[in-house]
Each structure stands twice: as C-alpha cells, then as structure tokens.
Design a protein around this motif. Structure first.
Motif, PDB file in Angstrom:
ATOM      1  N   ASN A   3      11.659  13.439 -24.922  1.00 28.92           N
ATOM      2  CA  ASN A   3      11.786  12.457 -26.002  1.00 28.92           C
ATOM      3  C   ASN A   3      11.637  11.071 -25.386  1.00 28.92           C
ATOM      4  O   ASN A   3      12.407  10.705 -24.492  1.00 28.92           O
ATOM      5  CB  ASN A   3      13.157  12.599 -26.675  1.00 28.92           C
ATOM      6  N   THR A   6       7.415   9.726 -28.749  1.00 26.79           N
ATOM      7  CA  THR A   6       6.906  11.060 -28.439  1.00 26.79           C
ATOM      8  C   THR A   6       8.078  12.025 -28.305  1.00 26.79           C
ATOM      9  O   THR A   6       9.038  11.736 -27.585  1.00 26.79           O
ATOM     10  CB  THR A   6       6.103  11.060 -27.122  1.00 26.79           C
ATOM     11  N   ARG A   7       7.988  13.155 -29.020  1.00 22.69           N
ATOM     12  CA  ARG A   7       9.033  14.183 -28.935  1.00 22.69           C
ATOM     13  C   ARG A   7       8.385  15.551 -28.919  1.00 22.69           C
ATOM     14  O   ARG A   7       7.338  15.760 -29.545  1.00 22.69           O
ATOM     15  CB  ARG A   7       9.993  14.105 -30.130  1.00 22.69           C
ATOM     16  N   GLY A   8       9.008  16.472 -28.208  1.00 29.12           N
ATOM     17  CA  GLY A   8       8.478  17.828 -28.206  1.00 29.12           C
ATOM     18  C   GLY A   8       9.222  18.716 -27.237  1.00 29.12           C
ATOM     19  O   GLY A   8      10.217  18.324 -26.619  1.00 29.12           O
ATOM     20  N   VAL A  22       3.233  24.300 -25.751  1.00 30.11           N
ATOM     21  CA  VAL A  22       3.834  23.002 -26.020  1.00 30.11           C
ATOM     22  C   VAL A  22       3.839  22.738 -27.515  1.00 30.11           C
ATOM     23  O   VAL A  22       2.823  22.935 -28.194  1.00 30.11           O
ATOM     24  CB  VAL A  22       3.064  21.867 -25.295  1.00 30.11           C
ATOM     25  N   VAL A  24       4.583  19.670 -29.965  1.00 33.34           N
ATOM     26  CA  VAL A  24       4.808  18.234 -30.094  1.00 33.34           C
ATOM     27  C   VAL A  24       5.130  17.916 -31.547  1.00 33.34           C
ATOM     28  O   VAL A  24       4.366  18.283 -32.447  1.00 33.34           O
ATOM     29  CB  VAL A  24       3.576  17.428 -29.638  1.00 33.34           C
ATOM     30  N   SER A  25       6.241  17.234 -31.798  1.00 27.15           N
ATOM     31  CA  SER A  25       6.613  16.874 -33.167  1.00 27.15           C
ATOM     32  C   SER A  25       6.300  15.412 -33.489  1.00 27.15           C
ATOM     33  O   SER A  25       6.193  15.045 -34.659  1.00 27.15           O
ATOM     34  CB  SER A  25       8.109  17.140 -33.399  1.00 27.15           C
ATOM     35  N   GLY A  56       5.415  15.706 -20.302  1.00 23.84           N
ATOM     36  CA  GLY A  56       5.512  15.279 -21.697  1.00 23.84           C
ATOM     37  C   GLY A  56       4.966  13.897 -21.962  1.00 23.84           C
ATOM     38  O   GLY A  56       5.001  13.425 -23.106  1.00 23.84           O
ATOM     39  N   LYS A 110       1.638  11.207 -24.858  1.00 29.01           N
ATOM     40  CA  LYS A 110       1.810  11.816 -26.176  1.00 29.01           C
ATOM     41  C   LYS A 110       1.959  13.332 -26.103  1.00 29.01           C
ATOM     42  O   LYS A 110       1.644  14.056 -27.042  1.00 29.01           O
ATOM     43  CB  LYS A 110       0.653  11.434 -27.101  1.00 29.01           C
ATOM     44  N   GLY A 111       2.416  13.800 -24.960  1.00 28.92           N
ATOM     45  CA  GLY A 111       2.704  15.224 -24.796  1.00 28.92           C
ATOM     46  C   GLY A 111       1.504  16.105 -24.573  1.00 28.92           C
ATOM     47  O   GLY A 111       1.628  17.335 -24.624  1.00 28.92           O
ATOM     48  N   SER A 112       0.347  15.519 -24.268  1.00 22.45           N
ATOM     49  CA  SER A 112      -0.879  16.317 -24.263  1.00 22.45           C
ATOM     50  C   SER A 112      -1.495  16.554 -22.895  1.00 22.45           C
ATOM     51  O   SER A 112      -2.490  17.269 -22.788  1.00 22.45           O
ATOM     52  CB  SER A 112      -1.929  15.638 -25.151  1.00 22.45           C
TER      53      SER A 112
END
Length: 229
Positions: free
Chosen positions: A57, A70-72, A85, A87-88, A129, A132-134
């Motif tokens: 987060n 960014t959260r996930g 993964v 990602v929310s 993470g 943007k978690g990607s």
C-alpha cells in the motif's frame, strides 16, 4: 535544483508472524527561481515469513494533494515460484508473473546469506509492488570484501553505533533493471550502502542516472527481536 529529503524506515516482525515495513520519504525540491515543492511518499508492506504472501500500500502526495495511490497483494503459485498479483488501486487488475521472483525481505535475506557464504554476486528478480504494482525488476547485487567487527562505521556517529561496531559488514551495490518490453542495458537505479549482519544498512547512495541521492544515518533504534511462540 536543490533536493533535501528525510527517509524513515520502520521494520518489524519475524519469520513466524511475517515482516512489516513502513517507509516515508519527504522531499523538498527548490528550483533556481526560488520556488519549492514538497513531495511525500508513504509506503506500507507486509510479507509472510515463508515468502508466499505479500501486501503493499503506497501513497504519493504533492503538498497536501494525493497524486497517486497503489494497493494490492500477491501470492505465490506454480512450481517456478511465480506470482499472482491482485491490484485494487489505482486501477483494478490481475497479473501473473513468471518465476522465480523474490519479495523484498526474501531478497534481503538472500543477500545476507550470500555475503556470509563469501559470494560476491547475486542475481534475482524482485517484486515490491512499485510502479503501480505491475513490474518485476531484475537485480544484480555485488558484495564487497567482508569488514570485520570493530571497524569504525562510515559517516557521523549516532546512538547505537556501538551495536553495529560489534558486527561484520559488507559494502553492497544493487542495480535494478526493468524487465520485459521496458528492459534496457542501464539500470533504473543503483543502490550502494554498507550492510551489517543484522540487516541494517547505512550511508546509502541512490543513483538514478540523471541525479543521485545520498542518505546519511541520523538515528538508529533497535528493538528487541519478538521471537516466535
């Protein structure tokens, strides 16, 4: 431009309960015109001790305005050590990342183990993470000559230096590279620091190519190890 930053790390946990890390980086940038801006990056992660689960987060503020969040979470799957993964935020998505991939604390423990075994190079793919978690980063870690206990710590003295002086340490340099379509021959950034056998790092230099940031240890608080019940 003039950059002034303050970074705080709070790391806690164990292999039983998992590892929690909270980080905050506040940076003031002052242009030659005299105008200044303040950015504030806040990050919180939890990593299972066995390295199969990870939550992240982070929030980026510019002044008092939230610019990005960014959260996930990620979980281990498959025999190759890959990740699923979820990602929310900022946008909901699911990713599958081929393995092997390490989480941040796993990576740090691998570096320590390699240093203690006398190895000088460690290569690993790492997921934290960010971006943007990607993204998965390909890392190459160079470990320098072991420094025996009793050596004077680099930089100015701070409280608890005496604890560090009793430990072995190594100069470490980590280069992180993009993977996939974004891959380049030059690293996204390079991180240089002195690594102690308890995991503490000091005198950090982060080189982004166009500019670099030097971090000097100003305060060190070591809490008792919680152990496992």
């Amino acid at each position: 431009m003039l950059f002034r930053s303050r970074m705080v790390f709070d790391f806690d946990g164990s292999g039983c309960d998992g590892y929690t890390m909270n980080m905050r980086l506040v940076t003031r940038v002052q242009a030659q015109s005299g105008r200044s801006s303040l950015s504030d990056l806040r990050s919180s992660t939890w990593e299972q001790g066995a390295g199969n689960l990870y939550r992240f987060n982070s929030s980026q503020y510019l002044g008092d305005t939230l610019e990005e969040s960014t959260r996930g979470n990620a979980e281990r799957f498959g025999r190759d050590g890959g990740l699923k993964v979820y990602v929310s935020a900022p946008k909901a998505k699911e990713l599958k990342l081929a393995g092997p991939v390490l989480f941040p604390t796993q990576h740090s423990l691998k570096i320590l183990a390699a240093a203690q075994a006398g190895k000088t190079v460690l290569r690993a793919r790492v997921y934290d993470g960010s971006s943007k978690g990607s993204k998965v980063f390909a890392t190459t870690t160079f470990i320098g000559k072991r420094v025996e206990p009793g050596a004077k710590p680099p930089g100015k003295r701070v409280a608890n230096d005496g604890v560090l002086e009793k430990l072995v340490s190594w100069p470490v340099s980590i280069s992180s590279f993009d993977t996939g379509a974004d891959a380049k021959e030059t690293p996204v950034y390079q991180l240089d620091f002195r690594l102690y056998s308890n995991g503490v790092g000091r005198e950090i230099l982060i080189d982004y190519g166009d500019f670099s940031i030097k971090g000097v240890l100003s305060l060190l608080e070591i809490r008792p190890f919680p152990g496992c019940e």
